[in-house]
Enzyme design. Structure first.
Site, short mmCIF file in Angstrom:
data_model
loop_
_atom_site.label_atom_id
_atom_site.label_comp_id
_atom_site.label_asym_id
_atom_site.label_seq_id
_atom_site.Cartn_x
_atom_site.Cartn_y
_atom_site.Cartn_z
N HIS A 105 25.86 -1.10 -4.06
CA HIS A 105 25.50 0.14 -3.37
C HIS A 105 24.03 0.46 -3.68
O HIS A 105 23.61 0.36 -4.83
CB HIS A 105 26.39 1.28 -3.85
CG HIS A 105 26.07 2.58 -3.18
ND1 HIS A 105 26.45 2.84 -1.87
CD2 HIS A 105 25.39 3.66 -3.61
CE1 HIS A 105 26.01 4.05 -1.55
NE2 HIS A 105 25.37 4.57 -2.57
N GLU A 119 18.61 -5.51 -5.71
CA GLU A 119 20.01 -5.81 -5.37
C GLU A 119 20.26 -7.30 -5.50
O GLU A 119 21.30 -7.74 -6.00
CB GLU A 119 20.33 -5.37 -3.93
CG GLU A 119 20.32 -3.86 -3.74
CD GLU A 119 20.78 -3.46 -2.34
OE1 GLU A 119 21.66 -4.12 -1.76
OE2 GLU A 119 20.23 -2.46 -1.82
N MET A 129 31.06 -2.89 6.27
CA MET A 129 30.94 -1.52 6.74
C MET A 129 32.27 -0.87 7.16
O MET A 129 32.27 0.10 7.90
CB MET A 129 29.93 -1.45 7.90
CG MET A 129 28.53 -1.85 7.50
SD MET A 129 27.89 -0.94 6.08
CE MET A 129 27.49 0.62 6.85
N GLY A 179 23.39 -9.79 5.71
CA GLY A 179 23.83 -10.73 4.68
C GLY A 179 22.76 -11.18 3.70
O GLY A 179 22.84 -12.28 3.16
N LYS A 235 45.02 -0.40 10.58
CA LYS A 235 44.25 -0.76 9.38
C LYS A 235 45.04 -1.70 8.46
O LYS A 235 44.49 -2.67 7.93
CB LYS A 235 43.90 0.53 8.62
CG LYS A 235 42.89 0.32 7.54
CD LYS A 235 42.25 1.64 7.16
CE LYS A 235 40.98 1.38 6.40
NZ LYS A 235 39.88 2.19 6.76
N LEU A 249 35.70 1.06 5.72
CA LEU A 249 36.30 1.65 4.52
C LEU A 249 37.63 0.97 4.26
O LEU A 249 38.43 0.77 5.18
CB LEU A 249 36.55 3.14 4.75
CG LEU A 249 35.36 4.06 4.51
CD1 LEU A 249 35.78 5.51 4.77
CD2 LEU A 249 34.82 3.91 3.09
N LEU A 250 37.87 0.60 3.02
CA LEU A 250 39.11 -0.11 2.68
C LEU A 250 40.17 0.90 2.24
O LEU A 250 39.87 1.88 1.56
CB LEU A 250 38.82 -1.12 1.57
CG LEU A 250 37.88 -2.25 2.00
CD1 LEU A 250 37.36 -3.02 0.80
CD2 LEU A 250 38.58 -3.18 2.99
N ASP A 274 32.32 4.37 -2.98
CA ASP A 274 31.15 4.20 -3.83
C ASP A 274 31.37 4.79 -5.22
O ASP A 274 30.50 5.46 -5.79
CB ASP A 274 29.90 4.81 -3.17
CG ASP A 274 29.58 4.13 -1.84
OD1 ASP A 274 29.86 2.93 -1.70
OD2 ASP A 274 29.09 4.81 -0.93
N ASN A 324 22.34 -9.93 0.70
CA ASN A 324 23.01 -10.04 -0.60
C ASN A 324 23.91 -11.27 -0.66
O ASN A 324 24.03 -11.92 -1.70
CB ASN A 324 23.80 -8.77 -0.91
CG ASN A 324 22.90 -7.68 -1.47
OD1 ASN A 324 22.41 -7.79 -2.58
ND2 ASN A 324 22.65 -6.66 -0.66
C1 GRF Z 1 22.70 -3.32 1.08
O1 GRF Z 1 21.70 -2.36 0.96
C2 GRF Z 1 23.87 -2.97 0.23
O2 GRF Z 1 23.51 -2.31 -0.95
C3 GRF Z 1 24.66 -2.05 1.11
O3 GRF Z 1 24.53 -2.59 2.40
C4 GRF Z 1 23.32 -3.32 2.48
C5 GRF Z 1 23.68 -4.71 2.93
O4 GRF Z 1 22.55 -5.50 3.16
N1 GRF Z 1 26.03 -1.94 0.65
P1 GRF Z 1 22.69 -7.06 3.37
O5 GRF Z 1 23.64 -7.26 4.55
O6 GRF Z 1 23.26 -7.64 2.11
O7 GRF Z 1 21.32 -7.56 3.67
#
Ligand code: GRF
Length: 216
Positions: A111, A176, A92, A14, A67, A94-95, A147, A16
């Site tokens: 991504h 990011e 993680m 987490g 799903k 897939l939707l 993606d 991001n």
């Molecule tokens: C990030 O590298 C993001 O780009 C990818 O998964 C990772 C998540 O990292 N989709 P975090 O959980 O936000 O630290």
């Protein structure tokens, strides 16, 4: 000012999510996190949300028959929290096309590559293997292909001769954390609009100069 209500979907650390929480804490930022939703009860990001006083929900795929039922439960939780924009941040699972269409143009992802290069996993190792001079990250609207989708923001990170997968991942991750809040801001302020399969910005916000790597 009405702030755009975000739902952030996570599965893990987490960082991001933290970048979005921090951005939303700044006065004048045009969005707020209404709900953090994880498919795993042990996701470290849930603690970050708790520490910031943000509502959390765990919707596990394991607790649902299929799903569709899992995604309906997620969608219901997001709607109940009044979410207007869903941000995938290390989510993680897939939707399905159902979820993607349900939230069409209100669903974004980050991504760790300069899409359309290197969709999928292990992007940093693959960038090193390919010998690219620039790597980076992308925030994009989600479409049914993994993606892929209209691009909102990208950051280019120069690849150094001595980079390892870890050193490159660290430098991309820093970017990011700048890209995701910027993408949210552009959407929240109506400065980015989806037209066809591209995002148009309402003003020229392009970086002024091309970048060369290596330096000439
Ligand atoms: C990030 O590298 C993001 O780009 C990818 O998964 C990772 C998540 O990292 N989709 P975090 O959980 O936000 O630290």
């Amino acid at each position: 000012m009405a702030r755009l209500k975000l739902g952030v979907l996570i599965s893990g650390r987490g960082s991001n999510l933290q970048a979005l929480i921090d951005a939303c804490a700044a006065p004048g930022f045009p969005a707020s996190v209404a709900l953090v939703l994880s498919n795993r009860a042990d996701a470290a990001g849930l603690e970050r949300a708790g520490a910031a006083g943000i509502a959390t929900a765990v919707v596990s795929h394991r607790d649902h028959a299929g799903k569709q039922a899992f995604e309906e439960a997620m969608s219901a939780a997001l709607e109940a929290a009044g979410v207007e924009l869903v941000c995938l941040a290390g989510f993680m699972r897939l939707l399905s096309p159902w979820f993607v269409e349900r939230w069409r143009d209100r669903l974004i992802n980050i991504h760790p590559s300069l899409l359309p290069a290197f969709p999928g996993l292990d992007t940093h190792a693959r960038a090193l293997e390919a010998g690219v001079r620039f790597h980076g990250c992308t925030v994009h609207l989600v479409r049914q292909d993994m993606d892929a989708g209209p691009i909102l923001v990208q950051a280019a990170v120069p690849v150094r001769p001595d980079d390892t997968e870890e050193s490159l991942a660290d430098r991309v991750l820093e970017q990011e954390h700048r890209c995701y809040p910027l993408a949210v801001r552009l959407l929240a302020e109506g400065r980015a609009r989806v037209v066809g399969e591209r995002v148009l910005l309402d003003a020229d916000m392009t970086v002024p100069e091309p970048l060369l790597n290596p330096v000439p």
